[in-house]
Design an enzyme around this catalytic site. Structure first.
Site, PDB file in Angstrom:
ATOM      1  N   SER A 250       1.006  -1.245  -0.090  1.00 54.15           N
ATOM      2  CA  SER A 250      -0.050  -0.075  -0.060  1.00 54.15           C
ATOM      3  C   SER A 250       0.934   1.290  -0.044  1.00 54.15           C
ATOM      4  O   SER A 250       0.300   2.241  -0.339  1.00 54.15           O
ATOM      5  CB  SER A 250      -1.000  -0.021   1.139  1.00 54.15           C
ATOM      6  OG  SER A 250      -0.123   0.010   2.483  1.00 54.15           O
TER       7      SER A 250
ATOM      8  N   ASP B 289     -23.467  -1.304   6.157  1.00 55.72           N
ATOM      9  CA  ASP B 289     -22.666  -1.206   5.168  1.00 55.72           C
ATOM     10  C   ASP B 289     -23.610  -1.276   3.784  1.00 55.72           C
ATOM     11  O   ASP B 289     -24.294  -2.115   3.487  1.00 55.72           O
ATOM     12  CB  ASP B 289     -22.444  -3.057   4.986  1.00 55.72           C
ATOM     13  CG  ASP B 289     -21.334  -3.124   3.841  1.00 55.72           C
ATOM     14  OD1 ASP B 289     -21.296  -2.456   2.777  1.00 55.72           O
ATOM     15  OD2 ASP B 289     -20.445  -4.071   4.127  1.00 55.72           O
TER      16      ASP B 289
ATOM     17  N   ARG C  68      -9.001   1.933   7.572  1.00 56.40           N
ATOM     18  CA  ARG C  68      -8.243   3.294   6.787  1.00 56.40           C
ATOM     19  C   ARG C  68      -8.360   4.394   7.960  1.00 56.40           C
ATOM     20  O   ARG C  68      -9.396   4.543   8.308  1.00 56.40           O
ATOM     21  CB  ARG C  68      -8.589   3.401   5.533  1.00 56.40           C
ATOM     22  CG  ARG C  68      -8.251   2.634   4.489  1.00 56.40           C
ATOM     23  CD  ARG C  68      -6.577   2.607   4.149  1.00 56.40           C
ATOM     24  NE  ARG C  68      -5.959   1.544   3.166  1.00 56.40           N
ATOM     25  CZ  ARG C  68      -5.941   0.321   3.364  1.00 56.40           C
ATOM     26  NH1 ARG C  68      -5.978  -0.120   4.574  1.00 56.40           N
ATOM     27  NH2 ARG C  68      -5.547  -0.235   2.251  1.00 56.40           N
TER      28      ARG C  68
ATOM     29  N   ASP D 174      -5.319   1.204  14.598  1.00 63.45           N
ATOM     30  CA  ASP D 174      -4.091   0.742  13.929  1.00 63.45           C
ATOM     31  C   ASP D 174      -3.767   1.390  12.568  1.00 63.45           C
ATOM     32  O   ASP D 174      -2.551   1.155  12.107  1.00 63.45           O
ATOM     33  CB  ASP D 174      -4.545  -0.851  13.682  1.00 63.45           C
ATOM     34  CG  ASP D 174      -3.392  -1.642  13.050  1.00 63.45           C
ATOM     35  OD1 ASP D 174      -2.241  -1.431  13.399  1.00 63.45           O
ATOM     36  OD2 ASP D 174      -3.547  -2.156  11.929  1.00 63.45           O
TER      37      ASP D 174
ATOM     38  N   GLU E 193      -0.719   7.686   5.811  1.00 62.22           N
ATOM     39  CA  GLU E 193       0.212   6.625   5.792  1.00 62.22           C
ATOM     40  C   GLU E 193       1.016   6.946   4.369  1.00 62.22           C
ATOM     41  O   GLU E 193       0.460   6.615   3.429  1.00 62.22           O
ATOM     42  CB  GLU E 193      -0.259   5.369   6.106  1.00 62.22           C
ATOM     43  CG  GLU E 193      -0.801   5.149   7.356  1.00 62.22           C
ATOM     44  CD  GLU E 193      -1.186   3.916   7.881  1.00 62.22           C
ATOM     45  OE1 GLU E 193      -0.505   2.737   7.530  1.00 62.22           O
ATOM     46  OE2 GLU E 193      -2.125   3.340   8.580  1.00 62.22           O
TER      47      GLU E 193
ATOM     48  N   HIS F 193      -0.360  -0.031  11.959  1.00 58.46           N
ATOM     49  CA  HIS F 193      -0.753  -0.647  10.950  1.00 58.46           C
ATOM     50  C   HIS F 193      -0.442  -2.178  10.938  1.00 58.46           C
ATOM     51  O   HIS F 193       0.222  -2.558  10.001  1.00 58.46           O
ATOM     52  CB  HIS F 193      -0.611   0.035   9.568  1.00 58.46           C
ATOM     53  CG  HIS F 193      -1.474  -0.528   8.420  1.00 58.46           C
ATOM     54  ND1 HIS F 193      -1.758   0.524   7.458  1.00 58.46           N
ATOM     55  CD2 HIS F 193      -2.170  -1.444   8.289  1.00 58.46           C
ATOM     56  CE1 HIS F 193      -2.336  -0.090   6.645  1.00 58.46           C
ATOM     57  NE2 HIS F 193      -2.958  -1.178   7.157  1.00 58.46           N
TER      58      HIS F 193
END
Length: 365
Positions: free
Chosen positions: A48, A141, A193, A213, A218, A235
């Protein structure tokens, strides 16, 4: 010969490519993967930290990309599609590892009602486990259900909130800063995220318990976001050997199919055998209860957080923060539940079944 560039922090690359007569592997640090180093390569294995867009790919020979990640917000799908470049991620490979992190996080609350933000690979797995242990769950969701604003508000009012959502700033259901306020008595666990949760707004207005986390921007995150969290980790929720093995196997299978070549080695799981009877307390595992004490033997996020915050205090700025952050992540790779083969003569079949549900493998003698 097919030239392939891979992020050097992807483990087991040597084992995969050592017998290949077709692929020539070059490994690079994430910050050295650029247009120049990719120019004559046909394939890329990345993480990532590498942004996959025209700035990186245009003018190269890249035809195949596999990002060993679950998220996709670092990928410019429109550009890659316009160039007919194959792109795939390891979505779902880290679901078991993130579940393990979340289970330990739940030990910091006595509440048994959880709002699940997102019910994909991770959220659905978590929902199944929690229902077994008699937790009440409320799911929001919109990609999976016809959720309303009322459903989202209900989920966000739960005493515990677990964020497992994909990140998007545009589209039908943008998740940017989806959560920006909490009540003081609430606990939030974010393993998705950083941009989904507005940490600064929450910490200014309340002393809610944040277990985080993932972070904004990032690996060049704002250190101030970390300091006031109840638990802040670098993370590493999905950072198990098992999840990395599964992700790389997905990449290998995709390369074999795309290039129609079969001379790469798939990885076999390596299990560490552990005799539970030598250290297990008599009442450590109880039927119908999450065995928090047992789980902390394998993942202790509070200890990881304490070490991470200590490392932050020692950071002297001589190296780039992104390199420092990646090094801390690397240091915190761990064995996951599926990396163990447990043996026991003392546990009942019901308790063995409970451990199997959590993801452990039981050695049957």
């Amino acid at each position: 010969m097919i030239e392939i560039v891979a992020d050097k922090d992807i483990p087991y690359l040597k084992e995969v490519f050592e017998n290949s007569k077709t692929f020539r592997l070059k490994t690079l640090p994430f910050d050295e993967i650029n247009k120049k180093t990719l120019k004559n390569s046909q394939a890329l294995l990345s993480r990532s930290a590498t942004i996959l867009n025209d700035e990186l790919i245009n003018g190269t020979d890249i035809k195949f990309i596999f990002s060993l990640t679950s998220g996709e917000d670092h990928i410019d799908h429109d550009f890659l599609s316009s160039r007919e470049i194959f792109i795939k991620t390891a979505k779902g490979a880290n679901a078991q590892a993130v579940l393990e992190y979340t289970l330990d996080a739940l030990s910091f609350s006595s509440e048994k009602k959880v709002g699940l933000i997102g019910e994909g690979h991770i959220g659905s797995k978590l929902k199944k486990i929690l229902s077994f242990f008699n937790y009440e769950t409320v799911t929001f969701d919109p990609y999976k259900f016809e959720n309303s604003i009322d459903q989202k508000d209900t989920a966000l009012r739960c005493p515990i909130i677990s964020v497992n959502a994909s990140y998007s700033k545009k589209g039908d259901y943008p998740s940017h800063n989806l959560i920006s306020n909490l009540e003081p008595e609430q606990m939030l666990i974010n393993t998705s995220r950083g941009e989904v949760v507005d940490y600064k707004a929450i910490m200014k207005s309340t002393n809610a318990k944040l277990i985080c986390d993932v972070w904004n921007k990032e690996p060049n995150l704002n250190v101030d976001d970390i300091g006031d969290t109840f638990i802040g980790t670098p993370h590493i929720a999905g950072n198990t050997l098992n999840s990395k093995t599964e992700a790389l196997n997905l990449a290998i299978d995709s390369m074999k199919e795309f290039f129609e070549i079969n001379d790469l080695n798939n990885l076999k799981p390596i299990n560490k055998t552990l005799n539970l009877d030598k250290f297990l307390d008599k009442d450590e595992i109880k039927e119908g209860e999450i065995p928090f004490k047992f789980i902390k033997r394998f993942i202790d996020i509070k200890s990881i957080s304490d070490s991470f915050k200590k490392d932050l205090n020692l950071f002297n700025g001589k190296d780039s923060f992104s390199n420092f952050f990646q090094a801390v992540r690397k240091k915190n790779e761990r064995m996951g539940f599926r990396d163990y083969l447990l043996s026991t003569k003392l546990l009942s079949d019901e308790k063995k079944e409970l451990l199997t549900l959590l993801g452990f493998k039981i050695h049957e003698e």
